[in-house]
Design a protein around this motif. Structure first.
Motif, PDB file in Angstrom:
ATOM      1  N   ASP A 119       0.862  -1.177   0.000  1.00  0.00           N
ATOM      2  CA  ASP A 119       0.000   0.000   0.000  1.00  0.00           C
ATOM      3  C   ASP A 119       0.898   1.226   0.000  1.00  0.00           C
ATOM      4  O   ASP A 119       0.721   2.132  -0.803  1.00  0.00           O
ATOM      5  N   ARG A 150       3.999  -0.793  -7.180  1.00  0.00           N
ATOM      6  CA  ARG A 150       3.152   0.276  -6.677  1.00  0.00           C
ATOM      7  C   ARG A 150       3.607   0.623  -5.255  1.00  0.00           C
ATOM      8  O   ARG A 150       4.267  -0.179  -4.598  1.00  0.00           O
ATOM      9  N   LYS A 155      -0.477   9.469   1.364  1.00  0.00           N
ATOM     10  CA  LYS A 155      -1.670   8.648   1.559  1.00  0.00           C
ATOM     11  C   LYS A 155      -2.899   9.469   1.925  1.00  0.00           C
ATOM     12  O   LYS A 155      -2.873  10.207   2.913  1.00  0.00           O
ATOM     13  N   GLN A 206      -0.550   8.129  -9.958  1.00  0.00           N
ATOM     14  CA  GLN A 206      -1.891   7.596  -9.666  1.00  0.00           C
ATOM     15  C   GLN A 206      -2.761   8.699  -9.101  1.00  0.00           C
ATOM     16  O   GLN A 206      -2.344   9.428  -8.209  1.00  0.00           O
ATOM     17  N   THR A 209      -9.096   7.430  -5.713  1.00  0.00           N
ATOM     18  CA  THR A 209     -10.552   7.523  -5.845  1.00  0.00           C
ATOM     19  C   THR A 209     -11.097   8.817  -5.251  1.00  0.00           C
ATOM     20  O   THR A 209     -12.043   9.398  -5.765  1.00  0.00           O
ATOM     21  N   ARG A 210     -10.483   9.266  -4.162  1.00  0.00           N
ATOM     22  CA  ARG A 210     -10.990  10.481  -3.489  1.00  0.00           C
ATOM     23  C   ARG A 210     -10.720  11.739  -4.297  1.00  0.00           C
ATOM     24  O   ARG A 210     -11.306  12.781  -4.065  1.00  0.00           O
ATOM     25  N   LYS A 231      -8.054   6.223 -10.935  1.00  0.00           N
ATOM     26  CA  LYS A 231      -9.058   5.394 -10.258  1.00  0.00           C
ATOM     27  C   LYS A 231     -10.424   6.046 -10.437  1.00  0.00           C
ATOM     28  O   LYS A 231     -10.539   7.276 -10.495  1.00  0.00           O
ATOM     29  N   ARG A 261     -12.048   0.338  -8.937  1.00  0.00           N
ATOM     30  CA  ARG A 261     -11.621  -0.085  -7.604  1.00  0.00           C
ATOM     31  C   ARG A 261     -12.803  -0.230  -6.633  1.00  0.00           C
ATOM     32  O   ARG A 261     -12.635  -0.329  -5.426  1.00  0.00           O
ATOM     33  N   HIS A 299      -8.664  -2.986  -2.977  1.00  0.00           N
ATOM     34  CA  HIS A 299      -9.580  -2.030  -2.337  1.00  0.00           C
ATOM     35  C   HIS A 299     -11.034  -2.469  -2.492  1.00  0.00           C
ATOM     36  O   HIS A 299     -11.893  -2.067  -1.715  1.00  0.00           O
ATOM     37  N   GLU A 325      -2.347  -4.897  -3.864  1.00  0.00           N
ATOM     38  CA  GLU A 325      -1.475  -4.597  -2.716  1.00  0.00           C
ATOM     39  C   GLU A 325      -0.898  -5.905  -2.168  1.00  0.00           C
ATOM     40  O   GLU A 325      -1.643  -6.865  -1.921  1.00  0.00           O
TER      41      GLU A 325
HETATM   42  C1  PEP Z   1      -4.351   3.000  -2.859  1.00  0.00           C
HETATM   43  O1  PEP Z   1      -4.114   2.582  -4.003  1.00  0.00           O
HETATM   44  O2  PEP Z   1      -3.677   2.696  -1.867  1.00  0.00           O
HETATM   45  C2  PEP Z   1      -5.535   3.847  -2.657  1.00  0.00           C
HETATM   46  C3  PEP Z   1      -5.608   4.736  -1.683  1.00  0.00           C
HETATM   47  O3  PEP Z   1      -6.497   3.587  -3.555  1.00  0.00           O
HETATM   48  P1  PEP Z   1      -7.981   4.226  -3.711  1.00  0.00           P
HETATM   49  O4  PEP Z   1      -7.734   5.655  -4.132  1.00  0.00           O
HETATM   50  O5  PEP Z   1      -8.601   3.391  -4.776  1.00  0.00           O
HETATM   51  O6  PEP Z   1      -8.655   4.092  -2.400  1.00  0.00           O
END
Ligand code: PEP
Ligand code: MN
Length: 377
Positions: A119, A150, A155, A206, A209-210, A231, A261, A299, A325
């Motif tokens: 992660d 990855r 985070k 990357q 999602t948020r 994502k 995801r 996820h 992950e």
């Molecule tokens: C991740 O890849 O660790 C992650 C935070 O993904 P997601 O944005 O899909 O939650």
């Protein structure tokens, strides 16, 4: 804007290309089977289009028309008025490794790209151990050019007091893993102000999602130009997801890999999965856009015991790859500060890779024949 140009008109093509560069656009040439080729102006082409009369006057230009639908940069079929349509090739997104090999996502070649790793990088030892094992998996199955790493150093966390990654120190760890193994890596960027700083190191960025609808961020990675994994926002309709990709593409960057995801559900603690995988969205993306589509079983699952079956289910939807992950040993799980429960131990991941390759070799070709018979491939 779409321009139909007689074949062999190199001088006109050069003029169109020069004009496109002047307005910050690029051109994509689709070779026709008849007397003309089609030139697609990529990016925000409004200024370019204002020169329509000049373009129509260039030698060999048969027609110039405006796409009428949305997401014109990433659409598989770009349509205009009076039944005009441009059918485009699927895009291959390439990520080169220090080992000199290019990881090639998509293009309909049926070759799954395997992105794996923690992660987030926490220590150099942990990250190197996982990266070495990833390399071994690639060597064992003769697919080193399909393996990538990855690891999120920045985070996004639900609670402000949770561990939020090592920041640039984490990026340095990912750099070291790449240096040692030759494998390229993808890492998350959350802030448009950090795109250049992180992007100077990472092989691929990357968007999580948020941030799937963080439009400043999308445009920044679009301008930056490196390949991107986008994502899907966990509450986004497929259409909104495609328009997020269009924000990146509109800046001239078509090196976008879409990633499903999972969506938010009525899951509560003790439920059976973390996010509901929307597998039909993968198929829909393959039909509607030229972009590669990958799947994130981690996820979706939220629990390492159900990662494998989720990934195999996505293979049935002919995804172009996955991002999973992983941890190097079961013992490390206790040390992991984010997403510990859903990480697959590398030895198990290796078996899963083998299963995906078997699917790819034996089942996927039959799936594709069915789709061809149905006319829906
Ligand atoms: C991740 O890849 O660790 C992650 C935070 O993904 P997601 O944005 O899909 O939650
Ligand atoms: Mn995670």
């Amino acid at each position: 804007m779409i321009i139909e140009l007689e074949r062999g008109r190199q001088a006109t093509l050069d003029q169109i290309r020069d004009l496109a560069v002047r307005f910050g656009n690029r051109v994509e040439l689709s070779e026709g089977t008849g007397v003309y080729d089609t030139v697609h102006i990529i990016g925000d082409s409004r200024e370019f289009a204002s020169r329509e009369s000049y373009i129509l006057g260039l030698p060999g230009v048969r027609a110039a028309w405006q796409p009428t639908g949305g997401y014109k940069n990433i659409a598989r079929v770009v349509r205009g008025n009076e039944g005009k349509a441009l059918h485009r090739e699927r895009r291959v997104v390439e990520v080169k490794g220090l080992d000199g090999k290019a990881r090639r996502f998509g293009g309909g070649n049926g070759k799954h790209i395997f992105v794996c790793g923690p992660d987030s990088p926490q220590t150099l030892e942990q990250t190197l151990a996982t990266a070495r094992m990833a390399r071994e998996v690639g060597e064992k199955f003769g697919i080193l050019d399909r393996v990538m790493l990855r690891g999120g150093a920045f985070k996004p966390r639900t609670r402000p007091t949770d561990w939020r990654g090592l920041g640039m120190k984490g990026i340095a760890i990912m750099d070291a893993a790449r240096e040692e193994t030759g494998l390229p890596y993808v890492t998350e960027v959350m802030d448009h102000n950090l795109v250049e700083q992180i992007g100077a190191h990472a092989d691929m960025l990357q968007i999580g999602t948020r941030n799937a609808q963080n439009f400043d961020l999308l445009e920044s990675v679009g301008r930056f130009g490196k390949p991107v994994i986008l994502k899907r926002g966990f509450g986004n309709e497929a259409e909104e997801w495609f328009y997020s990709a269009e924000y990146i593409a509109n800046q001239g960057n078509l090196d976008i890999v879409l990633c499903e995801r999972g969506m938010k559900t009525l899951y509560t603690k003790g439920g059976y999965c973390r996010n509901q995988p929307d597998l039909n969205a993968c198929t829909h993306a393959r039909k509607q856009t030229i972009l590669p589509i990958i799947f994130d079983p981690s996820h979706v699952a939220g629990d390492h015991r159900i990662v494998a079956e989720n990934l195999m289910a996505a293979c049935g939807h002919l995804v172009d790859g996955s991002i999973t992950e992983t941890v190097h040993t079961e013992a490390w799980r206790r040390e992991q500060l984010c997403d510990a429960g859903q990480a697959l131990v590398m030895d198990q991941y290796s078996i899963l890779v083998e299963a995906v390759l078997e699917y790819e070799n034996h089942v996927a070709p039959k799936m594709k024949s069915i789709l061809r018979m149905l006319g829906t491939d």
